[in-house]
Enzyme design. Structure first.
Site, PDB file in Angstrom:
ATOM      1  N   GLU A  33       0.826  -1.225  -0.056  1.00 20.26           N
ATOM      2  CA  GLU A  33      -0.076   0.008   0.003  1.00 20.26           C
ATOM      3  C   GLU A  33       1.019   1.227   0.028  1.00 20.26           C
ATOM      4  OE1 GLU A  33      -3.056  -0.286   3.133  1.00 20.26           O
ATOM      5  OE2 GLU A  33      -3.435  -2.215   2.665  1.00 20.26           O
ATOM      6  N   HIS A  34       2.304   1.169  -0.304  1.00 14.74           N
ATOM      7  CA  HIS A  34       3.015   2.340  -0.433  1.00 14.74           C
ATOM      8  C   HIS A  34       2.920   3.212  -1.664  1.00 14.74           C
ATOM      9  CE1 HIS A  34       6.704   4.640  -0.302  1.00 14.74           C
ATOM     10  NE2 HIS A  34       6.531   4.732   0.855  1.00 14.74           N
ATOM     11  N   TYR A  35       2.668   2.389  -2.810  1.00 13.58           N
ATOM     12  CA  TYR A  35       2.369   3.020  -4.273  1.00 13.58           C
ATOM     13  C   TYR A  35       1.144   2.327  -4.825  1.00 13.58           C
ATOM     14  CZ  TYR A  35       7.301   4.595  -3.514  1.00 13.58           C
ATOM     15  OH  TYR A  35       8.384   5.246  -3.096  1.00 13.58           O
TER      16      TYR A  35
END
Length: 157
Positions: A33-35
């Site tokens: 869920e970082h990018y």
């Protein structure tokens, strides 16, 4: 959860040099869920990988009688700014000088034949007292070495 940014140590010259590997996979927890669309390895993770590996080299250079606390990072260059997961990094660190109080080093990361990051100056402050036996156990655990394979003293693999 602990984030280790090296998979194993390949070479270690006590008090001088360390070489390790890290395979950056799409399944890395720090990418979750970082990018939204294009996962990238954050450059700060490359700094952390160099710092972790060289930190263990400093600790081993002092026979596990201290803990190395990251104090300063200078001269960081990312030669390739967009690193997609799916590569194996070869991390090299060198201890330039060390004393009872602190250690100075430098490090770099290569992917194949390409230099992707350099760290010109990294300083570790030394913290004492420490539990030497615990540090030796952690070193063997985190580096994939066993006391039987190294004589239990953190020497050569």
């Amino acid at each position: 959860m602990r984030f280790l940014f090296y998979d194993r140590i390949l070479e270690m010259e006590k008090g001088r040099r360390v070489v390790g590997l890290k395979s950056f996979a799409l399944s890395e927890e720090f990418l979750r869920e970082h990018y939204d669309r294009t996962p990238l390895v954050p450059p700060v993770i490359l700094i952390e990988a160099m710092a972790q590996l060289l930190g263990w080299s400093v600790i081993q250079a002092h026979d596990f009688q201290l803990s190395a606390i990251l104090s300063l990072v200078e001269g960081v260059t990312f030669h390739r700014s967009r690193m997609r997961p799916g590569f194996q990094a070869r991390i090299t660190g060198e201890i330039l000088s060390t004393s009872e109080r602190d250690s100075l080093g430098r490090a770099w990361i290569d992917v194949g034949e390409e230099r992707v990051a350099t760290l010109d100056r990294i300083i570790y402050s030394h913290l004492r007292p420490v539990d030497r036996d615990a540090l030796v156990r952690w070193f063997h655990y985190y580096c994939g070495w066993t006391p039987e394979g190294t004589g239990g003293d953190g020497g050569e693999p």
